[in-house]
Motif scaffolding. Sequence first.
Motif, PDB file in Angstrom:
ATOM      1  N   TYR A  33      25.546  10.264  19.515  1.00 58.58           N
ATOM      2  CA  TYR A  33      25.264  10.986  20.491  1.00 58.58           C
ATOM      3  C   TYR A  33      26.651  11.075  21.313  1.00 58.58           C
ATOM      4  CZ  TYR A  33      24.313  11.070  25.888  1.00 58.58           C
ATOM      5  OH  TYR A  33      24.032  11.340  27.086  1.00 58.58           O
ATOM      6  N   TYR A  51      29.770   3.496  26.857  1.00 56.66           N
ATOM      7  CA  TYR A  51      29.458   2.919  25.688  1.00 56.66           C
ATOM      8  C   TYR A  51      30.479   1.914  24.942  1.00 56.66           C
ATOM      9  CZ  TYR A  51      25.629   6.136  25.752  1.00 56.66           C
ATOM     10  OH  TYR A  51      24.613   6.745  26.274  1.00 56.66           O
ATOM     11  N   MET A 111      14.876   7.558  20.959  1.00 58.08           N
ATOM     12  CA  MET A 111      15.978   8.278  21.344  1.00 58.08           C
ATOM     13  C   MET A 111      16.457   9.211  20.344  1.00 58.08           C
ATOM     14  SD  MET A 111      18.441   5.723  23.571  1.00 58.08           S
ATOM     15  CE  MET A 111      17.932   4.014  22.777  1.00 58.08           C
ATOM     16  N   LYS A 112      16.940  10.334  20.580  1.00 55.10           N
ATOM     17  CA  LYS A 112      17.065  11.088  19.656  1.00 55.10           C
ATOM     18  C   LYS A 112      18.557  10.987  18.468  1.00 55.10           C
ATOM     19  CE  LYS A 112      17.994  16.343  19.052  1.00 55.10           C
ATOM     20  NZ  LYS A 112      17.824  17.591  19.785  1.00 55.10           N
ATOM     21  N   TYR A 113      19.789  10.580  19.389  1.00 57.98           N
ATOM     22  CA  TYR A 113      21.092  10.298  18.865  1.00 57.98           C
ATOM     23  C   TYR A 113      21.417   8.868  18.732  1.00 57.98           C
ATOM     24  CZ  TYR A 113      21.573  15.250  19.768  1.00 57.98           C
ATOM     25  OH  TYR A 113      21.517  16.714  19.640  1.00 57.98           O
ATOM     26  N   VAL A 114      20.740   8.198  19.794  1.00 61.50           N
ATOM     27  CA  VAL A 114      21.320   6.753  19.936  1.00 61.50           C
ATOM     28  C   VAL A 114      20.635   5.951  18.990  1.00 61.50           C
ATOM     29  CG1 VAL A 114      21.734   4.587  21.405  1.00 61.50           C
ATOM     30  CG2 VAL A 114      22.568   7.095  22.101  1.00 61.50           C
ATOM     31  N   ALA A 123      26.078   4.357  19.289  1.00 57.01           N
ATOM     32  CA  ALA A 123      25.911   5.445  19.983  1.00 57.01           C
ATOM     33  C   ALA A 123      26.923   6.740  19.458  1.00 57.01           C
ATOM     34  CB  ALA A 123      26.609   5.392  21.411  1.00 57.01           C
ATOM     35  N   GLU A 144      20.666   6.729  26.540  1.00 56.44           N
ATOM     36  CA  GLU A 144      20.817   8.208  26.103  1.00 56.44           C
ATOM     37  C   GLU A 144      20.349   8.987  27.052  1.00 56.44           C
ATOM     38  OE1 GLU A 144      20.079   9.400  22.085  1.00 56.44           O
ATOM     39  OE2 GLU A 144      18.537  10.639  22.976  1.00 56.44           O
ATOM     40  N   LEU A 194      27.797  14.970  22.507  1.00 53.01           N
ATOM     41  CA  LEU A 194      27.817  14.787  23.994  1.00 53.01           C
ATOM     42  C   LEU A 194      28.538  16.263  24.478  1.00 53.01           C
ATOM     43  CD1 LEU A 194      26.921  13.741  26.862  1.00 53.01           C
ATOM     44  CD2 LEU A 194      28.839  12.218  26.558  1.00 53.01           C
ATOM     45  N   ALA A 226      27.292  10.034  32.005  1.00 52.46           N
ATOM     46  CA  ALA A 226      27.193   9.935  30.502  1.00 52.46           C
ATOM     47  C   ALA A 226      28.433  10.100  30.100  1.00 52.46           C
ATOM     48  CB  ALA A 226      26.422  11.273  29.870  1.00 52.46           C
ATOM     49  N   LEU A 249      19.530  13.064  28.203  1.00 54.58           N
ATOM     50  CA  LEU A 249      19.700  14.455  27.285  1.00 54.58           C
ATOM     51  C   LEU A 249      19.481  15.612  28.321  1.00 54.58           C
ATOM     52  CD1 LEU A 249      17.789  13.642  24.111  1.00 54.58           C
ATOM     53  CD2 LEU A 249      20.269  13.895  24.238  1.00 54.58           C
TER      54      LEU A 249
END
Length: 159
Positions: free
Chosen positions: A22, A47, A1-4, A19, A118, A26, A41, A120
């Motif tokens: 993310y 979250y 995952m890129k952010y989480v 999170a 996540e 967002l 999301a 995207l």
Amino acid sequence: MKYVKAAWDDEFHGFFTDATAYLAALPELEEALPPGARAFARDGDHYRRNAARCVKDLELADIRIATDKSGTLTLDFAPNEFKHEAGLRIAYTGVVHFAIAYDHGIDWMRSDAVLLDEILPADDGGCLHEIALTDATITVHARDLQAIWGEPPGTAENG
């Protein structure tokens, strides 16, 4: 995952999940997400750890892949008995990629539970959804998704 962040922490003998990055990104990402993915999301409970509609701790219950080339995929998650009032079904449309990679590192849990996920935007206007489980990772690239909270089939007493 890129952010989480979702990974085993040896020092604490448990999973570390976060999170924060993310959720900070967002607002910039959400306009590029398709409507269903955006709504899921942005759900305020998504979250929030103690919320009944938080994805954390849901248990993977069923995976249904269409065999008719329609591009549909359904993932059912059963509620965690200590946290959730109902399970979650995620119905994907326009699926162009689906993968599940098992780690087989944790053998003391009876089922795979969601750590975090996540969503995207994808370059083609769809979405990329990655779900970190306790012992696997699910990746879906789809046109859109719909998250439906309720009791997935087979989890109710008379199901």
